[in-house]
Design an enzyme around this catalytic site. Structure first.
Site, PDB file in Angstrom:
ATOM      1  N   ASP A  94       0.698  -1.242  -0.067  1.00  0.00           N
ATOM      2  CA  ASP A  94      -0.002  -0.025   0.019  1.00  0.00           C
ATOM      3  C   ASP A  94       0.657   1.082   0.018  1.00  0.00           C
ATOM      4  OD1 ASP A  94      -2.501   1.386  -0.240  1.00  0.00           O
ATOM      5  OD2 ASP A  94      -2.896   1.229   1.852  1.00  0.00           O
TER       6      ASP A  94
ATOM      7  N   SER B  52       1.425   8.218  -1.100  1.00  0.00           N
ATOM      8  CA  SER B  52       1.897   9.497  -0.541  1.00  0.00           C
ATOM      9  C   SER B  52       1.336   9.665   0.865  1.00  0.00           C
ATOM     10  CB  SER B  52       1.728  10.715  -1.535  1.00  0.00           C
ATOM     11  OG  SER B  52       0.272  10.780  -1.842  1.00  0.00           O
TER      12      SER B  52
END
Length: 458
Positions: free
Chosen positions: A302, A305
């Site tokens: 996963d 940002s």
């Protein structure tokens, strides 16, 4: 489920968010095909032919969602949510149906026994690709004791739930800007700021969600503890401790003063824009953190940002390890899983098929590099194309007007073209549809190190 949606709602009026959630259920294992073959014209004949099916299948190779394309196409008619939900339920796709409308009690009774099974399977060592047909190892009955024993591990503290309530103002759900404690949403829970021994900490309270059972939440809790117990690196977030005696399991981390890379690129809360030099340093630090994970045979699954946190010196720290998987044989071979997880706007084509490989992390990091270059979000209804990864096609297409210079974040003024071109080329290579054509993360980190070195020489 969305309360504003009814059976009579036209499919074409479904929001982008709901379409994405549906695709997260239907893209894996090609469950969208069950929907396609059930759609009929008013006269009763099939709406979609084998030609249409091949066109939808071709989107997968491009890293695009066949479910979204199907909804877009079918939505040009007066098809309704009720028709779609009936089809989903007929194929026992109850979790997907519940995204749109409440699942009937009879359906819920069918679905509930499956929840513990999903949680148990996800707790097992993930099987390497070549072992897909082998028998699953026996389920360990010691999951909960393993969690409770963590207090004896060096470097971790075990907290009482009431203690964490006290230091977070009873988990004050108001944002920090309004005098509360909530920092934001993290993986599988809400994150609050607290003060522990005169030092700020971040407390993540894990919450059950519509598609995550409480048993599976315990698995994610356990996985994060196990990962951060054995993996220590300057570019991984530091865990302080945990709590498992209260209503919600909680994880306690060192406080990251500058929040997430996602928020800083968006200049949330009027934070100043990140300079080109700082962006390169953040990219290099993230790559080094991923390199450490991969060298230790872990796949994050996963990378995004929002999961790259920045400390008071803007040093990148990878976070949210609840989905991280270690190879059962301590190798970096491709593995398979029956549960597709991650964030769609960052997911590699093979990740949508259930493959777990370090190259999927590399693909996701390619999207992060595009965010760093452009300042744009990974996906947005207000941008065309909606997925940031698809901008590469326009930039590389000579017939399109978009240039690399126009793609760059206008809030960033200190960039140098050769360095930008290097980072963009690296991002493009990371985003290759074929995983074997992507670089390994060690090569990515080395390339970024060269960019950072050129910055210091400039």
């Amino acid at each position: 489920m969305n309360n504003s949606v009814t059976s009579a709602t036209y499919i074409r009026n479904l929001s982008y968010t709901l379409r994405r959630r549906l695709s997260d259920f239907l893209d894996p294992q090609d469950r969208w095909k069950d929907v396609v073959v059930s759609i009929r014209k008013p006269g009763g004949e099939l709406r979609y032919s084998q030609h249409h099916m091949r066109r939808f299948e071709g989107l997968v190779a491009q890293g695009r969602s066949p479910t979204e394309e199907l909804l877009n196409d079918w939505g040009t008619t007066n098809s309704t949510v009720g028709e779609l939900v009936d089809i989903l339920r007929s194929h026992k796709l109850l979790a997907a149906a519940s995204v749109l409308l409440p699942v009937q009690e009879a359906s819920l009774a069918e679905r509930q026994p499956a929840c513990p099974v999903v949680a148990i399977e996800s707790a097992l060592p993930t099987r390497p690709l070549q072992e897909r047909e082998t028998q699953l190892p026996p389920v360990s009955p010691t999951l909960q004791p393993l969690i409770l024993q963590e207090s004896s591990e060096p470097g971790f503290s075990s907290f009482l739930y009431n203690e964490l309530m006290e230091i977070t103002g009873n988990f004050d759900n108001r944002p920090m800007s309004d005098g509360g404690s909530r920092l934001g949403e993290g993986g599988f829970g809400t994150v609050y700021k607290g003060v522990l021994n005169d030092k700020p900490v971040a407390v993540k309270k894990l919450n059950p969600m519509d598609d995550i059972s409480s048993d599976e939440l315990q698995v994610q809790f356990h996985q994060e503890i196990q990962t951060l117990k054995v993996l220590k690196h300057e570019n991984l977030v530091d865990m302080v401790g945990f709590s498992c005696d209260g209503q919600h399991p909680c994880l306690v981390y060192a406080f990251m003063a500058n929040g997430s890379l996602l928020d800083r690129l968006a200049c949330l809360d009027d934070s100043p824009p990140l300079s080109w030099q700082r962006r390169c340093l953040i990219a290099e630090g993230t790559a080094r953190g991923l390199e450490y994970l991969h060298c230790n045979h872990h796949v994050h699954r996963d990378v995004k940002s929002a999961n790259i946190l920045l400390d008071e010196n803007l040093v990148a720290k990878i976070s949210d390890f609840g989905l991280t998987r270690a190879s059962a044989r301590r190798t970096s071979t491709t593995m398979m899983t029956e549960r597709i997880v991650g964030t769609r706007a960052y997911m590699a084509p093979e990740a949508l098929r259930g493959e777990i490989t370090p190259k999927s992390d590399v693909f996701s990091f390619g999207v992060v590099l595009l965010e760093i270059l452009s300042g744009l979000p990974p996906a947005s209804e207000n941008q065309e194309p909606q997925f940031l990864m698809e901008f590469v096609y326009d930039i590389d297409d000579e017939d399109e007007d978009l240039t690399l210079e126009e793609f760059l974040d206008k809030k960033m003024t200190d960039w140098e073209l050769s360095q930008v071109e290097t980072v963009y080329s690296l991002a493009s290579n990371c985003l290759h549809d074929r995983k074997n054509r992507r670089p390994v993360i060690k090569e990515v980190a080395s390339e970024l190190k060269g960019v950072v070195k050129s910055l210091s020489l400039a």
